[in-house]
Enzyme design. Structure first.
Site, PDB file in Angstrom:
ATOM      1  CD  GLU A 170      -2.898  -1.256   2.309  1.00  0.00           C
ATOM      2  OE1 GLU A 170      -2.756  -0.461   3.248  1.00  0.00           O
ATOM      3  OE2 GLU A 170      -3.809  -2.088   2.254  1.00  0.00           O
ATOM      4  CD  GLU A 275      -4.533  -8.160   1.647  1.00  0.00           C
ATOM      5  OE1 GLU A 275      -5.416  -7.521   2.240  1.00  0.00           O
ATOM      6  OE2 GLU A 275      -3.331  -7.857   1.703  1.00  0.00           O
TER       7      GLU A 275
HETATM    8  C1  GLA Z   1      -4.887  -4.712   4.151  1.00  0.00           C
HETATM    9  C2  GLA Z   1      -3.719  -5.563   4.591  1.00  0.00           C
HETATM   10  C3  GLA Z   1      -4.156  -6.863   5.208  1.00  0.00           C
HETATM   11  C4  GLA Z   1      -5.326  -6.685   6.153  1.00  0.00           C
HETATM   12  C5  GLA Z   1      -6.433  -5.953   5.443  1.00  0.00           C
HETATM   13  C6  GLA Z   1      -7.669  -5.735   6.283  1.00  0.00           C
HETATM   14  O1  GLA Z   1      -5.450  -5.133   2.989  1.00  0.00           O
HETATM   15  O2  GLA Z   1      -2.836  -5.836   3.549  1.00  0.00           O
HETATM   16  O3  GLA Z   1      -3.084  -7.407   5.914  1.00  0.00           O
HETATM   17  O4  GLA Z   1      -4.908  -5.984   7.281  1.00  0.00           O
HETATM   18  O5  GLA Z   1      -5.937  -4.678   5.082  1.00  0.00           O
HETATM   19  O6  GLA Z   1      -7.599  -6.177   7.526  1.00  0.00           O
END
Ligand code: GLA
Length: 385
Positions: A170, A275
């Site tokens: 991020e 994710e």
């Molecule tokens: C981001 C992070 C994850 C997790 C999510 C939501 O996407 O990369 O590790 O913490 O947020 O919990």
């Protein structure tokens, strides 16, 4: 889940498996689904890995039903939290590998492809990492050294055990600006290069990934492509882009997501859906003021008992469409990882308000696969190659 329910579910799952075998045999498919247990792992075999994020309770492997569910359906794992800086390196010079070691043991015992998450991220960062004893920002040299120590220590410990690392998480805003994290403020965007170099030094065989959310947004997409090309031009290893894939019923659009898959792949790196989850609840803006009023609570948590059929159908349709998109691009997508095992485990239940009941994952609270998975098996007999 109580034991009787678990047993019922195992029996139901077995029955579902048997039924699908019959359906697929009757399709006359060249996929020979009849020989395989029906689950996403086998369904995607030869296309991409199917992964799941495990919490520490699950990784402790004390619950046979969880271990079985993970093994039946997934061939890749990532730790949801225990490898993040605040957990693994809570104080300068003090590491705590207890939970991470347990996670790695789970992965080894169950012969899983293993992803390390994540090395450099502004969030869930140990509070000491970027400041000195007086609370002032450390110098560029000090921060570089801290990053190097952290990355070398963590990556070396799991050398040969973790197959790929989310090196930086991020770093880019939706509009294409660099995120103004402490790493950026102290080191400039070069912190990304340093992180990838340090990770490669520590384990030259490990794959290295850049991971971000909202990858459908044009600004973030373009900046990510620019960043990959910059790393490549300097001979710095980057193997894949992780598109986190936190979705809702109204975002992202399939076509924006597909545009990003193609854009990332055009640089020569692989793409991973890292994710994946899809909230079934109304989208709330991140900046929303979370009021305590009863009306607002109802708005935020509209389905505290069960999902209405119409929303359930919409959710399953969209999940099926995205999975089909991933299969369509399986020449460049090498892994699809769900961010949690069952609906009960999802972070979405507590965001942006504690105690929401969401339904975002591939398995429901009774460990049952969601209908879109079954629909895929049926249609997959005919049209997914
Ligand atoms: C981001 C992070 C994850 C997790 C999510 C939501 O996407 O990369 O590790 O913490 O947020 O919990």
């Amino acid at each position: 889940m109580n034991t009787i329910k678990s047993k019922n579910n195992i029996m139901k799952n077995t029955l579902v498996t048997a039924l699908f075998a019959i359906v697929c045999v009757s399709c006359g498919s060249s996929h020979e689904m009849s020989d395989k247990e029906n689950n996403l792992k086998n369904f995607a075999d030869g296309k991409f890995l199917v992964g799941v994020a495990l919490n520490s309770h699950q990784a402790a492997a004390n619950d046979e039903n969880i271990v079985n569910l993970v093994n039946r359906n997934f061939n890749s794992v990532v730790a949801e939290n225990c490898m993040k800086c605040e957990v693994i390196h809570p104080e300068e010079g003090k590491y705590d590998f207890t939970l991470a070691d347990e996670f790695i043991k789970f992965a080894e015992d169950n012969d899983m492809h293993t992803v390390g998450h994540c090395l450099i991220w502004h969030s869930q960062l140990a509070p000491w990492f970027c400041i000195d004893e007086e609370g002032k920002d450390v110098s560029a040299d000090v921060l570089k050294q801290r990053m190097k120590d952290h990355i070398h220590t963590v990556v070396s410990r799991y050398k040969g055990k973790v197959h790929g690392w989310d090196v930086v998480n991020e770093a880019i805003e939706g509009n294409g600006d660099w995120r103004k994290s402490k790493f950026y403020e102290i080191l400039g965007p070069e912190y990304i290069e340093y992180a990838f170099r340090y990770a490669h030094e520590a384990d030259p065989d490990a794959e290295l990934y850049y991971n971000d959310y909202g990858m459908n947004e044009a600004g973030r997409r373009d900046k990510t492509v620019e960043m990959i090309k910059n790393l490549q031009s300097k001979g710095i290893r980057i193997d894949a882009v992780g598109m986190q894939g936190h979705m809702g019923l109204d975002y992202p659009s399939l076509s924006d997501f597909e545009t990003s898959i193609k854009a990332f792949a055009s640089t020569g790196v692989k793409v991973m859906i890292t994710e994946w989850d899809m909230s079934a609840l109304p989208t709330i803006n991140r900046g929303a003021n979370i009021s305590e009023t009863v009306d607002f609570q109802k708005l935020l948590n509209p389905y505290p008992v069960a999902l209405p059929d119409s929303i359930d159908a919409l959710w399953n349709k969209r999940m099926g469409e995205f999975f089909t998109l991933f299969v369509k691009h399986s020449d460049v997508i090498t892994r699809v990882t769900a961010w949690g095992l069952t609906d009960e485990d999802s972070w979405k239940n507590n965001w942006p308000m504690q105690g929401r009941k969401d339904y975002p994952l591939l398995f429901d609270r009774d460990y049952e696969p969601k209908p879109f998975i079954m629909d895929l098996f049926n249609s997959g007999c005919n049209n997914i190659n």
